[in-house]
Scaffold this motif. Structure first.
Motif, PDB file in Angstrom:
ATOM      1  N   GLY A 175       0.875  -1.273  -0.085  1.00 63.85           N
ATOM      2  CA  GLY A 175       0.043   0.048   0.046  1.00 63.85           C
ATOM      3  C   GLY A 175       0.860   1.216   0.003  1.00 63.85           C
ATOM      4  O   GLY A 175       2.086   1.253   0.199  1.00 63.85           O
ATOM      5  N   HIS A 225      -1.781   3.757   5.066  1.00 64.80           N
ATOM      6  CA  HIS A 225      -2.072   2.604   5.883  1.00 64.80           C
ATOM      7  C   HIS A 225      -3.213   1.594   5.094  1.00 64.80           C
ATOM      8  O   HIS A 225      -4.174   1.099   5.551  1.00 64.80           O
ATOM      9  CB  HIS A 225      -3.186   3.066   7.066  1.00 64.80           C
ATOM     10  CG  HIS A 225      -2.049   3.701   8.063  1.00 64.80           C
ATOM     11  ND1 HIS A 225      -1.156   3.219   8.698  1.00 64.80           N
ATOM     12  CD2 HIS A 225      -2.023   5.163   8.386  1.00 64.80           C
ATOM     13  CE1 HIS A 225      -0.601   4.423   9.441  1.00 64.80           C
ATOM     14  NE2 HIS A 225      -0.875   5.404   9.395  1.00 64.80           N
ATOM     15  N   PRO A 250      -4.064  -1.421   2.377  1.00 65.74           N
ATOM     16  CA  PRO A 250      -3.672  -2.862   2.362  1.00 65.74           C
ATOM     17  C   PRO A 250      -2.985  -2.936   1.249  1.00 65.74           C
ATOM     18  O   PRO A 250      -3.073  -2.362   0.066  1.00 65.74           O
ATOM     19  CB  PRO A 250      -4.761  -3.476   2.489  1.00 65.74           C
ATOM     20  CG  PRO A 250      -6.040  -2.523   2.016  1.00 65.74           C
ATOM     21  CD  PRO A 250      -5.621  -1.307   2.441  1.00 65.74           C
TER      22      PRO A 250
END
Length: 85
Positions: A14, A19, A21
């Motif tokens: 990512g 943050h 995924p």
């Protein structure tokens, strides 16, 4: 006529600090050879191109916004039967 298609799943991290995924992208072999002499693997869109050695995918071209990752994790997928015309 049926043939087997070899595929790998390549994990794209990512965005840094976002943050998000990781994304998993399926790539298949092309007839082009990379700088290391192995086949170049690409996704369906053609914007991710890697050369795979073992479980390491060396990035040759990546989609915009994926970050500067020189190598990624690659996992072989089961071969898939395809029909050629």
């Amino acid at each position: 006529m049926k043939s087997l298609e070899r595929r790998y799943a390549v994990t794209l991290p990512g965005s840094i600090g976002g943050h998000a995924p990781p994304a998993v992208v399926v790539v298949h072999a092309t007839e082009v050879l990379g700088p290391g002499g192995g086949p170049v693997w690409t996704n369906l869109e053609g914007d991710l191109q890697v050369e795979i050695t073992g479980e390491v995918a060396t990035v040759l071209a990546a989609p915009a916004g994926t970050g500067p990752h020189p190598c990624l994790h690659a996992v072989p997928l089961p071969d898939r039967t395809t029909r050629r015309r």
